[in-house]
Design an enzyme around this catalytic site. Structure first.
Site, PDB file in Angstrom:
ATOM      1  CE  LYS A   1      16.974  -8.485   2.367  1.00  0.00           C
ATOM      2  NZ  LYS A   1      16.774  -9.787   2.965  1.00  0.00           N
TER       3      LYS A   1
ATOM      4  CD  GLU B   1       3.232  -4.420  -4.724  1.00  0.00           C
ATOM      5  OE1 GLU B   1       4.467  -4.403  -4.965  1.00  0.00           O
ATOM      6  OE2 GLU B   1       2.556  -5.470  -4.700  1.00  0.00           O
TER       7      GLU B   1
ATOM      8  N   GLY C   1      12.951  -9.703   5.299  1.00  0.00           N
ATOM      9  CA  GLY C   1      11.961  -8.621   5.370  1.00  0.00           C
ATOM     10  C   GLY C   1      11.027  -8.753   6.560  1.00  0.00           C
ATOM     11  NE  ARG C   2       9.269 -14.845   6.078  1.00  0.00           N
ATOM     12  CZ  ARG C   2       9.901 -14.983   4.918  1.00  0.00           C
ATOM     13  NH1 ARG C   2       9.883 -14.003   4.045  1.00  0.00           N
ATOM     14  NH2 ARG C   2      10.519 -16.097   4.621  1.00  0.00           N
TER      15      ARG C   2
ATOM     16  CD  GLU D   1       6.794 -13.176   2.442  1.00  0.00           C
ATOM     17  OE1 GLU D   1       5.949 -12.671   1.679  1.00  0.00           O
ATOM     18  OE2 GLU D   1       7.711 -12.513   2.946  1.00  0.00           O
TER      19      GLU D   1
ATOM     20  CG  HIS E   1     -19.920  -9.700  20.306  1.00  0.00           C
ATOM     21  ND1 HIS E   1     -21.113  -9.993  20.936  1.00  0.00           N
ATOM     22  CD2 HIS E   1     -19.047  -9.355  21.288  1.00  0.00           C
ATOM     23  CE1 HIS E   1     -20.979  -9.796  22.238  1.00  0.00           C
ATOM     24  NE2 HIS E   1     -19.732  -9.418  22.482  1.00  0.00           N
TER      25      HIS E   1
ATOM     26  CE  LYS F   1       7.358  -9.732  -5.425  1.00  0.00           C
ATOM     27  NZ  LYS F   1       8.657  -9.577  -4.774  1.00  0.00           N
TER      28      LYS F   1
END
Ligand code: F6P
Length: 545
Positions: free
Chosen positions: A211, A217, A272-273, A358, A389, A509
């Site tokens: 965005k 990253e 974003g999410r 978030e 399990h 950040k």
């Protein structure tokens, strides 16, 4: 979110009444509730957008539900929903509208932001995405040397990765298996190295999805990808055929060297999410094709309509949100497990973690006060039956209250032998065991050694929702994802927090940038951190590569 009162949420009469009601519910077991009320299961089941929700196995009575609905009213939920759908700037800390619902608006009606209809732009980008996806899928879009594209790699992180990565896994049966669609998110070079291992750069296309187009990253991985392509093809002009971008930042895209003609836009009013239905969904569209992508949008839209138009007492996201508030705030739960009985949904919990944590991981209310109650739950989960399990023991017999959502499908994409019947039997057995447990009398009646009886008792009374649809399809996945988006919205309104910002990720950040300078400095740097961090910087400088 709107704020209808100066009282903090936990001071509202509707909230304190719930706290009082919790006392009355102590000692009430799901066994009693089902025994005394034969109509309970039918009454507490509802259908929406292809999904059926059974919430009967929750520790609630009709009174509890009425009280939760009263709380929703007291918190102004109706006004808040209307404000979101009509493009009000409800993301007040960033002064933005919140309009992911416009991305999948199939009604033909305009959606206005500041007096301007956003739908023509939304539809134009979807059209360009479809054209691009068709060209890649058909082989018309070739690499720089004329070779057909065999692998598409999305480079993005957080909301620019989790949604499409989750959906690409979930919708594999609908994808073109001749085209490999992969995702690189982590700045750990191992992710890039493993996802590109064995690929031919001449046949590989990268989608750089960000965005902001500034995320460390993503920019690092994108630069590495560019070098990987150019090293192999030896011509800067290759970027045009091997890189496209998805962003709101045209200048950033250009500065990276991607022609804006190869950029797919989205807008500041898409969080974003919440961006899977925007151009961020491009790798998914390439994988499953524009028609299936459109079906997914229709599923999202169907759940949006249900949320916007259905009275709260029969509104799936509203009820799920309120049940979560009941457990997290009144009964003291701290986590929420999401357990899909479908292997294709193995990344669903990861997507929900960003969506929910978030959004609602906030401790300041909309008036700037430290809240006096818990907000977002810790969300976690794994597909059944693997989880059975691993960690279900704690859900069944541990000391904590862990509300769970069980998600299943009537039909499998792989109807092999009796696999699906067994999968479904396990889902239903778990919710039954969690709700009703096994009493000491039942354990003794099996002839169990007296010393072992306490260990073999299942208390039960452990709450679950069961969600099911006929099959996992683009449409049902869209509706399911929208269901959780809106559930998160409901809870944000009840908790009176800003669900659409994420300032909490900023400090790390900033500090990472400072530490990176220290790690990379030629000369021994003067370290201004705390003693622990300084020692670790020295350790990594001495021992690292
Ligand atoms: O983690 C913080 C965050 O800003 C997320 O909200 C976002 O989805 C992610 O980083 C990626 O951001 P961008 O799409 O700008 O690269």
């Amino acid at each position: 979110m709107s704020n209808t009162t100066t009282a903090m949420r936990n001071e509202l009469p509707a909230w304190t009444a719930l706290a009082g009601h919790a006392g009355e519910m102590r000692g009430v077991h799901l066994r009693d509730l089902f025994r005394d009320d034969p109509g309970r299961a039918e009454r507490m089941t509802l259908d929406a957008a292809g999904w059926r929700l059974d919430y009967a196995k929750n520790r609630v009575t009709d009174t509890t539900l009425h009280m939760l609905l009263d709380l929703a009213e007291a918190c102004g939920l109706r006004t808040a929903i209307d404000a979101m759908f009509t493009g009000a700037r409800i993301n007040r800390t960033e002064n933005r509208a919140v309009l992911h619902t416009a991305l999948r608006n199939r009604s033909g009606r305009p959606v206005m932001v500041d007096g301007r209809d956003v739908m023509p732009d939304v539809l134009a980008v979807l059209h360009r995405m479809a054209d691009f996806a068709r060209r890649v899928r058909s082989g018309e879009w070739t690499g720089h040397t004329g070779k057909r594209i065999r692998a598409v790699i999305n480079i993005g992180i957080g909301g620019s990765d989790l949604g499409p990565a989750m959906a690409a896994e979930a919708l594999k049966p609908f994808s073109d298996r001749a085209l490999s669609v992969r995702f690189v998110s982590n700045v750990d070079a191992t992710h890039f190295a493993e996802q590109t291992r064995g690929l031919d750069p001449a046949e590989t296309l990268f989608i750089v999805a960000s965005k902001t187009f500034t995320t460390q990253e993503t920019m690092t991985n994108a630069a590495t990808a560019r070098a990987w392509v150019l090293n192999a093809l030896g011509d800067d002009a290759a970027v045009a055929k091997h890189f496209v971008a998805v962003s709101t930042n045209t200048e950033g895209v250009e500065a990276f060297g991607i022609d804006p003609a190869n950029m797919f836009a989205f807008w500041e009013w898409v969080g974003g999410r919440y961006s899977l239905c925007s151009a961020i969904g491009l790798p998914l569209m390439v994988a499953i094709g524009p028609e299936h992508f459109t079906e997914m949008l229709e599923g999202f839209h169907a759940m949006d309509r249900h949320f916007a138009e259905t009275p709260f007492a029969r509104n799936m996201p509203v009820l799920m949100g309120l049940l979560g508030v009941w457990y997290q705030n009144i009964l003291g739960a701290e986590t929420h497990a999401v357990l899909p009985y479908d292997q294709s949904l193995h990344r669903f919990a990861a997507h929900l973690q960003q969506l929910d944590m978030e959004s609602n991981g906030k401790c300041i209310d909309t008036r700037g006060r430290r809240v006096g109650y818990h907000t977002g739950a810790v969300v976690w989960g794994e597909p059944g039956t693997n989880g059975q399990h691993a960690f279900y023991q704690l859900i069944h017999q541990g000391t904590r209250l862990i509300p769970c959502d069980f998600i299943g499908f009537a039909r499998s994409h792989n109807p092999l032998g009796d696999h699906h019947a067994k999968l479904t039997a396990n889902l239903l057995a778990q919710t039954e065991a969690l709700a009703f447990g096994k009493t000491a009398e039942e354990v003794r009646a099996e002839g169990t050694d007296a010393a072992l009886v306490p260990h073999k008792i299942f208390e039960g009374n452990r709450p679950t929702n069961t969600l099911a649809a006929e099959m996992l399809t683009p449409r049902t996945l869209g509706a399911l994802t929208a269901l959780y988006e809106h559930k998160v919205f409901v809870q944000g309104v009840i908790w009176d927090i800003h669900s659409f910002d994420q300032w909490g990720v900023q400090l790390g950040k900033v500090l990472a940038a400072r530490i990176l300078d220290a790690l990379q400095a030629e000369a021994e740097p003067a370290l201004g951190h705390d003693g622990s961090t300084n020692a670790w910087i020295r350790y990594f400088r001495q021992n690292g590569n």
